[in-house]
Structure formats: C-alpha cells, structure tokens
Design a protein around this motif. Sequence first.
Motif, PDB file in Angstrom:
ATOM      1  N   THR A  28      17.358  58.571   9.658  1.00  0.00           N
ATOM      2  CA  THR A  28      17.234  59.770   8.948  1.00  0.00           C
ATOM      3  C   THR A  28      18.759  60.307   8.893  1.00  0.00           C
ATOM      4  O   THR A  28      19.442  60.957   8.161  1.00  0.00           O
TER       5      THR A  28
ATOM      6  N   SER B  11      21.514  62.716   5.767  1.00  0.00           N
ATOM      7  CA  SER B  11      21.312  63.954   6.209  1.00  0.00           C
ATOM      8  C   SER B  11      22.706  64.663   6.599  1.00  0.00           C
ATOM      9  O   SER B  11      23.579  63.783   6.952  1.00  0.00           O
ATOM     10  N   LYS B  12      22.827  65.842   6.762  1.00  0.00           N
ATOM     11  CA  LYS B  12      23.931  66.462   7.153  1.00  0.00           C
ATOM     12  C   LYS B  12      23.843  66.777   8.606  1.00  0.00           C
ATOM     13  O   LYS B  12      24.630  67.476   9.376  1.00  0.00           O
ATOM     14  N   GLN B  13      22.689  66.201   9.286  1.00  0.00           N
ATOM     15  CA  GLN B  13      22.368  66.840  10.759  1.00  0.00           C
ATOM     16  C   GLN B  13      23.386  66.360  11.644  1.00  0.00           C
ATOM     17  O   GLN B  13      23.781  66.908  12.666  1.00  0.00           O
TER      18      GLN B  13
END
Length: 297
Positions: free
Chosen positions: A153, A157-159
């Motif tokens: 993921t 995502s910007k995680q």
Amino acid sequence: MLIGSKLTPVNRNAILTKDIVPMSDQEFPLVTAFIYEKTGIEFKSNKKYLLENRLSPRLRELGCKTYKDYILYIKYDQSKKEFHRMSSAITINETSFLRNPPQLEAFQNVILPKIVETAKTRVSNTIKIWSAGCSSGEEPYSLALLSVEKYPTFANSKQLQMLATDIDDEIISKARAGLYGRLTLRNLTPRQLSAYFKPSGSNYEINQNLKALVKFSNLNLNDSARMRLLRDIDVIFFRNVMIYFGADARKRIIANMYDSLRPGGYLFLGHSESLHGISKAFKLTNLGKCMVYHKEL
Ligand SMILES: C[S@@+](CC[C@H](N)C(=O)[O-])C[C@H]1O[C@@H](n2cnc3c(N)ncnc32)[C@H](O)[C@@H]1O
C-alpha cells in the motif's frame, strides 16, 4: 556509479599530463582547507594528484591559471554554480542497488515493521526515511523497493516519505532520471528486475511508482543550518559517506543527524564505518548479521 564515471569527456582529458594544472605545495593546504570548511571532505597529502586530476578541467574551462585563483572564483561566485561543479568534481559516487544485503534485509524485516507499528500510535502515521549521500539513487530506490515489497500500500499512499539528498547536482540529475545499467542492478533478483524496472535501450528504467516515492534534493551535510530543517526522521541511511569526512565534520554531522531523528529512530552506517570516537548518544543494537545505531526513546 563507479569512480571512473567521473571521467566525463571534459575531464577525461585531464588524465593527459599536459592538461593537468599543477598544484603547488603552498596551494594544496589552501585548497584542502577550503574544501574541508565547505564540505567536510578531507583530502590527505597523498591525494594531491587526485585533486589535480579532478579540478584541472574546471580551472581550464574558467581560464584560472592557479588553484588560488580558482578558490577566489568560487568564493566570489554568488550563484554558487562553481561550488556545485567543484563538489561534483571531487566527490566519489560509487554505489549499487541492494548494497550490503544483510543490512537491507534487517531494514525490511525488522526495522521497518517496528517503525510501522510505532507510527500507528502517532497522530500522523507518516514514515520518513532519509538516504543521506544518496549518489545516483540506487540506495533510496532500493529502500523504496524493499518498503513497497513489504507494504504494497506504500506505493499508492503518502504514508512513506523517502528523502534522498546529495551535495552533487550532476549525480542527483542522474538519480532523478532513474536509468541504470546491468552492473549496478546485479544484486536484484530477476523477479525484482521485471517487477520494478522496464528495459530502455541497453539500460533499465525504474518504474513510476518507485520514482514517485523518492524526493531528491541537494543538501550539503556540512551545512548545519540546512540540516536543522530535517526533523522527525524514522530511519537515516548514511552509508559510505562519512569515510570521506574529517573528524570535526563527522562529529558535527552525526550530532545533527541525532537531532533529525525521532526518538526511537535508527541510523545505518556503511559496513566499514562506526561512531567510535564520534558520538556516544546512540545505542548500538545487534540485528544478527549487522548492527544499527538507535536513538532511544
Ligand atoms: C560513495 S557514495 C555513497 C552512496 C550510497 N550512500 C551508498 O552507500 O551506496 C558517497 C556520496 O556522498 C556524497 N557526499 C560527499 N560529501 C557530501 C556532503 N558534504 N554532503 C552531501 N553529500 C555528500 C557524494 O556526492 C556521494 O554521492
């Protein structure tokens, strides 16, 4: 990127003795003190030939007759362009994908899962990883690849924020282009190669997902003011860079990196590097086949 690759068509000519601008014994300490003050990179007395080789093309291009003139030119060049060119000429950019596999396995299977768990307890679950002295991008792209393999993921995502910095503008441009030859890719499995790269002529181009994850920028690690802008980092990879620095610069840069890390963060050094005599602030933790420095909570 191998050391020899610094020999671009322009400075390859410098190898011919007639094109070398000789550095006098009086100039050598002036040049090395200037380089040390600005970059932290130390050149011992047996490296005069190397500096002559690397810098002669710059002097010739600018019409500087002596190294003293060249240093003055850099000092008065407000655009800082020549400082960047000099930095590019004197640095050693050797690197490769998945360099030092035991460290990277430990990052993927031990450190990253720990960070992901800790991040869940924070207000923001963003994870920041910094490749300091990233050269042509192999190190940060390897870290992005391993992170996405473990946590798919992350790709969308910007995680995950992957920061990659170097003093050498030319090498950063190469890193951004993300084009690599076979040699530097030798540690990747065929599956990793086909999943994360596409052939491009005789080279391979890193895929867009990984490219988008890594933010490259120019940062001189010897510039404490700019180092202070980097905060809340979870893991720093500072591998095979410190060996080129002098004692004071090492201490200052490591102290700044300590401040850049979150409490609980980790610092990986190259396999021949250690913090012995440099800093007692970190806890050295054994990860089985490698060690990591830990900023305790
Ligand atoms: C040998 S490469 C290491 C690349 C990568 N970290 C690895 O281990 O494969 C060293 C890099 O450090 C960079 N470097 C040297 N002095 C620096 C400085 N003062 N600030 C930032 N980067 C620097 C060089 O430009 C070079 O790309």
